[in-house]
Design an enzyme around this catalytic site. Structure first.
Site, PDB file in Angstrom:
ATOM      1  CE  LYS A 181      -1.951   2.519   3.174  1.00 26.95           C
ATOM      2  NZ  LYS A 181      -1.816   4.040   2.508  1.00 26.95           N
ATOM      3  N   GLY A 233       7.295   4.503   8.033  1.00 22.92           N
ATOM      4  CA  GLY A 233       6.367   5.603   8.438  1.00 22.92           C
ATOM      5  C   GLY A 233       6.694   6.071   9.979  1.00 22.92           C
ATOM      6  CB  SER A 234       4.528   8.340  11.845  1.00 20.89           C
ATOM      7  OG  SER A 234       3.402   7.467  11.978  1.00 20.89           O
ATOM      8  CB  THR A 235       7.781   6.657  16.083  1.00 24.28           C
ATOM      9  OG1 THR A 235       8.842   6.911  15.445  1.00 24.28           O
ATOM     10  CG2 THR A 235       7.716   5.788  17.168  1.00 24.28           C
ATOM     11  N   GLY A 238       3.847   3.027  13.636  1.00 19.43           N
ATOM     12  CA  GLY A 238       4.856   1.724  13.963  1.00 19.43           C
ATOM     13  C   GLY A 238       4.539   1.223  15.346  1.00 19.43           C
ATOM     14  CD  GLU A 255      13.367   3.655   7.977  1.00 21.15           C
ATOM     15  OE1 GLU A 255      13.353   4.456   8.915  1.00 21.15           O
ATOM     16  OE2 GLU A 255      13.263   3.888   6.820  1.00 21.15           O
ATOM     17  CB  CYS A 289      13.259   8.316   8.462  1.00 19.83           C
ATOM     18  SG  CYS A 289      14.089   7.320   7.175  1.00 19.83           S
ATOM     19  CD  GLU A 386      10.863  11.817  11.838  1.00 21.26           C
ATOM     20  OE1 GLU A 386       9.707  11.337  12.185  1.00 21.26           O
ATOM     21  OE2 GLU A 386      11.859  11.437  11.312  1.00 21.26           O
TER      22      GLU A 386
END
Ligand code: NAI
Ligand code: MG
Length: 482
Positions: A181, A233-235, A238, A255, A289, A386
Site C-alpha cells: 500500500k 512511516g511514523s513512530t 509503528g 522503519e 527519516c 521529528e
C-alpha cells in the site's frame, strides 16, 4: 556580479496520468469503489483520483498473492526469480525520466533529486536484489532459508518509489509475494510500477498494489493471510502495528522516525561540512527519516560554521520542483506543512532563535523556507521531536564526550554524521553514537548493499544488504526484528 537563473523546466509531456485509478490485483487493474484526489503539492492541482481500498480489496489482493505464491512463485528457482528482477530493473532504467517527472509532480520533490537520486537508486535496488535471488543458500542465512509467503508492505510519502523498491525487491528476491500500500498523497509512481510488472510479464499476483489510507494499511496488518509485515512511516503508526501483531505469529520490520545528529568537530574541513549540513537537512525538503536535523557544533568553530551556513543557505533555490535549477521543492502536504509550522512556532516560544534566508514563496501550494534555529538546548521540543521538514536545530559542545552525550540524548537512533579530519576521532565517535547508520565526512549516502535501520524508537530490523534479506526468510538470522 551574480547572474539570475533563467527557468529550466523539465517537460511533463512524457507522463500520461489517468483521471482515475483502481487497484492492481492479480496482474490487472480493478476498479475501486470510493476515490480520493491526489494533488501536486507545488500547485494544488488535482492530478488524479485514487481508490480507497477496503477490507474486500485487501482480501482479494491477499488471495491473489497467496495463489501466486503457491502455484507459481515458490516453484520457480532463484535464478528464474532473478531474471524477473533484472527485467524490472532494466525497464525502470528505460522509463527513468517518466518515473522522475511523475514522482516530482505527485510528491513535490525537485526533479534534480528524482532524476539523479530516487530513480537511479530504485533501479540499483532491483539490480542488487536480482543478484541475490539465486545465492540465498550461500548468504550465511542458514541452510535453504524459506520465504514467509505473502508479505504486507506499507510505505510513506517521502520517497514513494524508492520505499517501494526497498520493500518489493528483497521480498521477490527471497521468494515472497507482495501486497503493498503506497501512501495516500503519493500513489502514482506505485501504480506506474504496476504497469512495469505487466511489461516485465511478472506472473499475475506476485505483486499486488492496493491504494488507500490508514484504514487500508490496518486491514493489511490485520489480515490473517499475511505473515510478514514491512512498514516505513511514523513512530506512532509503528507502535500501533507492533501492538496489533503482538499476540500473533506475524514478523515485522518497522522503519520509523529519527532525529539524526550531525556532529562537527573543530578539526573538520569547514566548507565540506557546510555542504554536508545542507545536504543533511535540506535534501528532500527535510522529509527524510535519517535527516541530520540536529547540528551539534564544537563551540570554538560554531560562529564560523553558522556564518558560512547562512551564506550557503542564501543560495538554496526554493521553487518549482520541475525546474532543473530547483534545490528545495514543495512540502508534501498541507498537514505536513501545518506540523512544520507548529513545531517551528514552539521553537520560537521556547526561546530558540530562528533564521531563514529571503525566499519568494508562491501563494499556491505548500512551502517552507530553509530554516535554522540557534540557541537550542536539549530540553527544547525542536531538539527532541521529528519535524520532518527543512528545519535545523543547532546545539553546541565543548568536549567530544559532551558531543556524544548530546547526540545520543533522543528517543531515536537512526542516523548520525561525524565531521573530523582525524580517523581515530571518527572511529571513536562511531563507537559511541547510538545510531543504525553513521556517515563520516558525508551525509545521506545510500547503497542497496548497506543495511539501514535504527535503535530505540527508530524501529525494528534492517532493510538492505544481507541483513535486509534475513527479514524476509524464515530461517534467516534476523537482526533485531521481531
Ligand atoms: P504515517 O505513519 O501515518 O503514514 C505512513 C504510512 O502508513 C501511510 O501509507 C499510511 O497510510 C499508513 N498508515 C497510517 N495509519 C496506519 C495504520 N493504523 N496501520 C497501518 N498503516 C497505516 O505518516 P504520516 O501521517 O504521513 O506522517 C506523520 C509523521 O510521520 C511525519 O511528520 C514524520 O515525522 C513521520 N514520518 C516518518 C517517515 C519515515 O520515513 N520514517 C515517513 C513518513 C512520515
Ligand atoms: Mg500527491
Amino acid at each position: 556580479m551574480t547572474f539570475e537563473y533563467a527557468p529550466a523546466p523539465e517537460s511533463r509531456a512524457i507522463v500520461s496520468i489517468k483521471p482515475k485509478y483502481g487497484h492492481f490485483i492479480n496482474g490487472s487493474f480493478v476498479a475501486g469503489k470510493k476515490h480520493f484526489p491526489t494533488i501536486n503539492p507545488a500547485t494544488e492541482e488535482i492530478l488524479s483520483h485514487i481508490s480507497l481500498g477496503g477490507l474486500s480489496d485487501v482480501d482479494k489482493a491477499v488471495a491473489a498473492a497467496q495463489k501466486a505464491y503457491t502455484k507459481t512463485w515458490s516453484k520457480l528457482s532463484g535464478k528464474e526469480r532473478g531474471k524477473y528482477l533484472y527485467r524490472i530493473a532494466r525497464i525502470l532504467q528505460e522509463r527513468a525520466r517518466e518515473f522522475a517527472v511523475l514522482e516530482t509532480l505527485d510528491n513535490g520533490k525537485p526533479i534534480r533529486e528524482t532524476r539523479d537520486i530516487d530513480i537511479p537508486l530504485v533501479a540499483a535496488h532491483f539490480f542488487y536484489h536480482a543478484g541475490w535471488a539465486d545465492k540465498l543458500d550461500y548468504a550465511g542465512l542458514g541452510h535453504s532459508p524459506q520465504p514467509y509467503g505473502v508479505a504486507g508492505q506499507i510505505i510513506p510519502w517521502n520517497f514513494p518509489l524508492l520505499m517501494l523498491a526497498w520493500k518489493v525487491a528483497p521480498a521477490l528476491a527471497t521468494g515472497n509475494t507482495v501486497v503493498l500500500k503506497p501512501a495516500e498523497t503519493t500513489s502514482l509512481t506505485a501504480l506506474l510500477f504496476a504497469e512495469v510488472c505487466q511489461q516485465a510479464e511478472l506472473p499475475d499476483g506476485v505483486v499486488n498494489i492496493v491504494t488507500g489510507d490508514g484504514s487500508t494499511g490496518a486491514a493489511i496488518v490485520n489480515h490473517p493471510g499475511i505473515h510478514k509485515i514491512a512498514f516505513t512511516g511514523s513512530t506512532d503508526v509503528g507502535k500501533k502495528i507492533a501492538r496489533a501483531i503482538a499476540s500473533t505469529d506475524k514478523k515485522a520490520t518497522l522503519e520509523l522516525g529519527g532525529k539524526g545528529a550531525n556532529v562537527v568537530f573543530d578539526d573538520a574541513p569547514i566548507d565540506e561540512a557546510v555542504e554536508g549540513i545542507v545536504n543533511g537537512i535540506f535534501f528532500n525538503q527535510g522529509h527524510v527519516c535519517c535527516a541530520g536535523s540536529r547540528l551539534i557544533l564544537q563551540e570554538s568553530i560554531a560562529d564560523e560554521v553558522i556564518e558560512k551556513l547562512k551564506v550557503r543557505m542564501s543560495k538554496i533555490r526554493v521553487g518549482d520542483p520541475l525546474d532543473k535549477n530547483t534545490d528545495l521543492g514543495a512540502i508534501n502536504s498541507k498537514e505536513q506543512l501545518v506540523k512544520i509550522k507548529e513545531l517551528s512556532a514552539i521553537g520560537d516560544a521556547e526561546g530558540a532563535e530562528r533564521w531563514s534566508p529571503q525566499c519568494n514563496l508562491s501563494d499556491k501550494g505548500f512551502w517552507f523556507a530553509p530554516t535554522i534555529f540557534t540557541g537550542v538546548t536539549q530540553a527544547h521540543r525542536i531538539a527532541q521531536e521529528e519535524i520532518f521538514g527543512p528545519v535545523l536545530s543547532i546545539l553546541t559542545f565543548r568536549t567530544p564526550q559532551e558531543a556524544m552525550d548530546k547526540a545520543n540524548n533522543t528517543p531515536f537512533g537512526l542516523s548520525a554524521g561525524i565531521w573530523s579530519e582525524k580517523g581515530s576521532r571518527i572511529f571513536w565517535a562511531s563507537q559511541h553514537l547510538k545510531a543504525g547508520v553513521i556517515w563520516a565526512n558525508t551525509f545521506n549516502k545510500f547503497d542497496p548493499a548497506s543495511p539501514f535501520g535504527g535503535y530505540k524508537e527508530s524501529g525494528w530490523g534492517r532493510e538492505g544488504g544481507k541483513h535486509g534479506l534475513a527479514a524476509y526468510l524464515k530461517t534467516g538470522k534476523e537482526t533485531g526484528a521481531k
